[in-house]
Design a protein around this motif. Sequence first.
Motif, mmCIF file in Angstrom:
data_model
loop_
_atom_site.group_PDB
_atom_site.id
_atom_site.type_symbol
_atom_site.label_atom_id
_atom_site.label_comp_id
_atom_site.label_asym_id
_atom_site.label_seq_id
_atom_site.Cartn_x
_atom_site.Cartn_y
_atom_site.Cartn_z
ATOM 1 N N GLN A 106 -12.307 20.482 38.316
ATOM 2 C CA GLN A 106 -12.968 19.179 38.387
ATOM 3 C C GLN A 106 -12.182 18.160 39.203
ATOM 4 O OE1 GLN A 106 -16.064 18.673 36.825
ATOM 5 N NE2 GLN A 106 -15.867 20.881 36.551
ATOM 6 N N ARG A 107 -10.964 18.508 39.630
ATOM 7 C CA ARG A 107 -10.106 17.513 40.263
ATOM 8 C C ARG A 107 -10.597 17.040 41.627
ATOM 9 N NH1 ARG A 107 -5.933 21.957 40.371
ATOM 10 N NH2 ARG A 107 -6.348 22.994 42.336
ATOM 11 N N ASP A 108 -11.454 17.799 42.291
ATOM 12 C CA ASP A 108 -11.962 17.366 43.593
ATOM 13 C C ASP A 108 -13.281 16.596 43.476
ATOM 14 O OD1 ASP A 108 -13.340 19.580 42.784
ATOM 15 O OD2 ASP A 108 -13.551 20.442 44.779
ATOM 16 N N GLU A 123 -10.438 13.029 35.728
ATOM 17 C CA GLU A 123 -9.663 12.670 34.532
ATOM 18 C C GLU A 123 -10.109 13.479 33.321
ATOM 19 O OE1 GLU A 123 -8.285 8.763 31.963
ATOM 20 O OE2 GLU A 123 -9.433 8.509 33.809
ATOM 21 N N ASN A 124 -11.419 13.638 33.135
ATOM 22 C CA ASN A 124 -11.900 14.456 32.026
ATOM 23 C C ASN A 124 -11.481 15.924 32.193
ATOM 24 O OD1 ASN A 124 -13.190 12.846 30.071
ATOM 25 N ND2 ASN A 124 -14.904 12.525 31.447
ATOM 26 N N GLY A 125 -11.514 16.417 33.420
ATOM 27 C CA GLY A 125 -11.074 17.784 33.673
ATOM 28 C C GLY A 125 -9.605 17.972 33.360
ATOM 29 N N ARG A 126 -8.787 17.014 33.778
ATOM 30 C CA ARG A 126 -7.345 17.084 33.491
ATOM 31 C C ARG A 126 -7.088 17.022 31.988
ATOM 32 N NH1 ARG A 126 -5.877 12.836 35.980
ATOM 33 N NH2 ARG A 126 -5.731 11.498 34.167
ATOM 34 N N PHE A 128 -12.251 10.866 28.208
ATOM 35 C CA PHE A 128 -11.833 11.118 26.829
ATOM 36 C C PHE A 128 -10.447 11.736 26.870
ATOM 37 C CE2 PHE A 128 -11.751 14.086 23.130
ATOM 38 C CZ PHE A 128 -11.610 13.100 22.164
ATOM 39 N N ARG A 129 -9.516 11.124 26.154
ATOM 40 C CA ARG A 129 -8.134 11.601 26.140
ATOM 41 C C ARG A 129 -7.716 11.932 24.716
ATOM 42 N NH1 ARG A 129 -3.603 10.663 29.804
ATOM 43 N NH2 ARG A 129 -1.746 11.219 28.643
ATOM 44 N N PRO A 155 0.963 16.865 27.720
ATOM 45 C CA PRO A 155 0.560 16.541 29.098
ATOM 46 C C PRO A 155 1.091 17.566 30.110
ATOM 47 C CG PRO A 155 2.341 15.112 28.418
ATOM 48 C CD PRO A 155 1.982 15.946 27.221
ATOM 49 N N PHE A 156 0.419 18.696 30.208
ATOM 50 C CA PHE A 156 0.812 19.705 31.187
ATOM 51 C C PHE A 156 0.509 19.222 32.600
ATOM 52 C CE2 PHE A 156 0.045 22.217 27.353
ATOM 53 C CZ PHE A 156 1.214 22.961 27.294
ATOM 54 N N TYR A 157 -0.622 18.566 32.767
ATOM 55 C CA TYR A 157 -1.030 18.035 34.067
ATOM 56 C C TYR A 157 -1.085 16.518 33.967
ATOM 57 C CZ TYR A 157 -2.663 22.801 34.687
ATOM 58 O OH TYR A 157 -2.742 24.166 34.757
ATOM 59 N N ASN A 158 -0.478 15.843 34.935
ATOM 60 C CA ASN A 158 -0.510 14.370 34.937
ATOM 61 C C ASN A 158 -1.415 13.852 35.999
ATOM 62 O OD1 ASN A 158 1.199 13.973 32.778
ATOM 63 N ND2 ASN A 158 3.001 14.154 34.057
#
Length: 135
Positions: free
Chosen positions: A55-57, A64-67, A126-127, A132-135
Amino acid sequence: MPADPTSDARPRRRPATGALAWGSGLAIFLFVPFFAPTIALTAIGLLMAAVGRRQRDKNEVAAENGRNAANWGLTLVVVSLGLVAMSYGGGLFPLGLILSLLGGVAVAHIVVCVMGVLRAGDRRAFRPPAIPFYN
């Protein structure tokens, strides 16, 4: 009255929200009846991490939701494998406690995924509490 042939008749696509990453976590309902809960939680966590990173692209909310979904999925893997490792730790923890905690993790996972899908549907990030593996 006929439609205007020069107009753009293609349906408009809604912008990505990252709900797919959270919804992939609900695939646990497909795996749990056939596999041990630990294998199912690990597989689902890895699936969420893979879908979340894809989802990052997309736009900012989807990224953000994907991360966050990827972080939650990998946290799920670490916790479920940690619980299994504790069960082999020489009897320090009773097996019933480990299985109860594993069930609680599965229920918490379902609640977090539903909350993530609902927030993403509103185009909000949503967090959940996750490593936090990915920032």
